[in-house]
Write a protein that holds these residues in place. Structure first.
Motif, PDB file in Angstrom:
ATOM      1  N   MET A 208       0.826  -1.197   0.000  1.00  0.00           N
ATOM      2  CA  MET A 208       0.000   0.000   0.000  1.00  0.00           C
ATOM      3  C   MET A 208       0.864   1.252   0.000  1.00  0.00           C
ATOM      4  SD  MET A 208      -3.024   0.991   2.710  1.00  0.00           S
ATOM      5  CE  MET A 208      -3.897   2.574   2.597  1.00  0.00           C
TER       6      MET A 208
ATOM      7  N   ASP B 241       2.235   1.688  -3.481  1.00  0.00           N
ATOM      8  CA  ASP B 241       1.216   2.084  -4.469  1.00  0.00           C
ATOM      9  C   ASP B 241       0.601   3.445  -4.174  1.00  0.00           C
ATOM     10  OD1 ASP B 241       1.634  -0.366  -5.656  1.00  0.00           O
ATOM     11  OD2 ASP B 241      -0.139  -1.318  -4.773  1.00  0.00           O
ATOM     12  N   GLY B 242       0.681   3.885  -2.900  1.00  0.00           N
ATOM     13  CA  GLY B 242      -0.028   5.091  -2.497  1.00  0.00           C
ATOM     14  C   GLY B 242       0.889   6.199  -2.023  1.00  0.00           C
TER      15      GLY B 242
ATOM     16  N   GLU C 191      -4.349   5.960  -0.270  1.00  0.00           N
ATOM     17  CA  GLU C 191      -4.298   5.665  -1.697  1.00  0.00           C
ATOM     18  C   GLU C 191      -5.665   5.913  -2.339  1.00  0.00           C
ATOM     19  OE1 GLU C 191      -3.252   1.669  -2.746  1.00  0.00           O
ATOM     20  OE2 GLU C 191      -4.481   0.755  -1.191  1.00  0.00           O
TER      21      GLU C 191
ATOM     22  N   PRO D 239      -6.441   5.231  -6.375  1.00  0.00           N
ATOM     23  CA  PRO D 239      -5.908   4.942  -7.704  1.00  0.00           C
ATOM     24  C   PRO D 239      -6.383   5.907  -8.788  1.00  0.00           C
ATOM     25  CG  PRO D 239      -6.479   2.907  -6.598  1.00  0.00           C
ATOM     26  CD  PRO D 239      -6.975   4.017  -5.724  1.00  0.00           C
TER      27      PRO D 239
ATOM     28  N   LYS E  44       0.751   9.247  -5.115  1.00  0.00           N
ATOM     29  CA  LYS E  44       1.998   8.543  -4.874  1.00  0.00           C
ATOM     30  C   LYS E  44       3.016   9.494  -4.257  1.00  0.00           C
ATOM     31  CE  LYS E  44       1.758   4.929  -8.429  1.00  0.00           C
ATOM     32  NZ  LYS E  44       1.832   3.823  -7.464  1.00  0.00           N
TER      33      LYS E  44
END
Length: 478
Positions: A65, A68-69, A295, A297, A302
């Motif tokens: 996580m 990805d975040g 996060e 998407p 990021k």
């Protein structure tokens, strides 16, 4: 005094942050509003994750996580113990204002919560796990329904294996690991509403890794011979459940437009990995600094920031990100940090205030209390089990003198942090140069003016908090 909040109309707003081509925009339509999931651990320290460099604890889901975040390197709990921090998430305010001065205190129903505001904006709302802000009885103004939640399955405090949980006021004795059961309930709620015409707001508050650490993760036994092994096993267990959640929302097709925000409710139980001086229960950095990841998407969030952010910032920030007008009838201590997340803002513009031990805590034995209520429910006996627990703290407005300074307070105007201990002792630290708060600069002649200014600011803020706990905020919103 107000007994309930005014009913809000559905509302929408547009906020654009164009500095890094990241926009938080939403129209008042289901397809545009993001789902929101808030996840919180119970007693996990800043350094108790793989992505923050722990030498052995396994947190692959949080590590993924974080990759990805967007990571908050200096994320702070609103208080160094559980109940107050949870109140800060709900209200965007220092928890003392809502009379949640320590663990086990009920949040006043006079408060405006993030759940109520999002519900008025069209969200379906649910909360699962440890709440520790009030009652689990159906007719209490301090249960999650009174906080704005449509559906809920909760423990009153932490719980472990085979817990007693309140589902909308009816107590159930569940079999299994409490943190796994919590995620089961969360996923059931998400699956139920994922195809509906309303966006979803979900609060997921784990009971782990709080002592006594009875839960264990799936797979082979971990950390044999390591210090605090049971504590770290529960961290890996909750990490597995975070992984379940992230996988499930992807399988359900929800992940793209879901804001998922993870943090802990206070510093950890191990000083060495707390991320600062001391640990849970302390206003020093180790008691407040916690993991923080967000996060989304669809907005490709990021990166990593060292700009300080706190749990009381969650309310105004999420409303900005979701395009929902901020309804804040009472003074907020938090601020919208969406600019920090987008990268368009590089400094915090509002100091952070903390204040612990204005009052003592109150014990809450969740399983014991809920088991007794369940037995009465099954026997058809009159409810509530304990009348005092249904409305505890609701209409209590003890009048503290405005100059009250009991306990330990702190004022952070980054990178400077001023401590005020029982009103008489002051300590001053530069957190950038001295993250462990070892060198007190309050007697340094070069800091005389800074010390005086910060003392005045902290004193003004503390007086404001006392006015809030005395009930002045609610009188002004009549």
């Amino acid at each position: 005094m107000l007994n309930r909040r005014v009913l809000l109309a559905a509302m929408g707003a547009v906020i654009y942050l164009t500095a890094t081509e990241v926009s938080f925009a939403a129209k008042p339509y289901r397809s545009d509003k993001p789902n929101i999931i808030l996840v919180m651990a119970d007693d996990q320290g800043w350094g108790d994750t793989g992505y923050n460099g722990h030498p052995f604890v396994q947190t692959p889901s949080l590590d993924a996580m974080a990759k990805d975040g967007f990571v908050f390197d200096r994320f702070y709990a609103g208080a160094p113990v559980c109940s107050p921090t949870r109140a800060s998430v709900m209200t965007g305010r220092n928890p003392n204002r809502a009379k949640v001065t320590n663990h086990g205190r009920y949040m006043r129903p006079h408060e405006q919560t993030i759940a109520e505001t999002l519900k008025a904006a069209g969200y379906i709302t649910g909360i699962f796990g440890k709440v520790h802000l009030g009652s689990g009885q159906p007719d209490s103004p301090c249960n999650p329904s009174g906080m704005g939640f449509d559906e809920w399955v909760i423990g009153l405090n932490f719980f472990d294996n085979d817990p007693y949980l309140s589902r909308m006021g009816k107590i159930e004795h569940r079999q299994g690991k409490g943190s796994v059961i919590l995620m089961d309930d969360t996923l059931e709620f998400l699956k139920k509403h994922k195809d509906g015409n309303r966006p979803i707001f979900t609060v997921v508050w784990f009971p782990s890794p709080h002592a006594p650490h009875a839960e264990v993760p799936e797979g082979p036994s971990l950390y044999k011979g390591k210090p605090n092994a049971a504590y770290y096993r529960e961290i890996t267990l909750l990490d597995q459940q975070v992984g379940r959640l992230r996988h499930a929302i992807r399988e359900m097709g929800m992940a793209e437009n879901t804001i998922l925000w993870y943090c802990s409710d206070n510093g950890g139980l191990v000083k060495e990995s707390s991320g600062g001086r001391e640990k849970k229960g302390s206003i020093y950095e180790g008691g407040l600094r916690v993991p923080g990841i967000i996060e989304w998407p669809a907005r490709q969030l990021k990166g990593r920031t060292a700009v300080p952010v706190a749990t009381f910032d969650i309310y105004p920030t999420l409303l900005a990100m979701a395009g929902v007008e901020l309804y804040a009838p009472h003074p907020l201590d938090g601020m919208d940090v969406s600019g920090i997340i987008s990268g368009s803002v590089t400094e915090r513009s509002k100091p952070m205030g903390f204040w612990h031990k204005l009052q003592g805590g109150q014990g809450t034995r969740s399983d014991q209390i809920q088991k007794a209520i369940m037995e009465k429910q099954q026997a058809g006996a009159p409810l509530p089990h304990d009348p005092k627990r249904v409305r505890k703290d609701v209409n209590e407005f003890p009048q503290f003198p405005e100059e009250t300074t009991t306990g330990h307070a702190a004022w952070t105007d980054w990178p400077w942090k001023l401590h005020r201990i029982n009103g008489t002792k002051f300590e001053l630290y530069n957190l950038s140069d001295d993250p462990m708060e070892k060198t007190d600069l309050s007697q340094n002649p070069q800091q005389t003016q800074r010390l005086k200014r910060m003392q005045q600011e902290l004193d003004t803020w503390m007086r404001s908090v006392i006015r809030s706990i005395n009930g002045k905020d609610y009188q002004e919103t009549k």
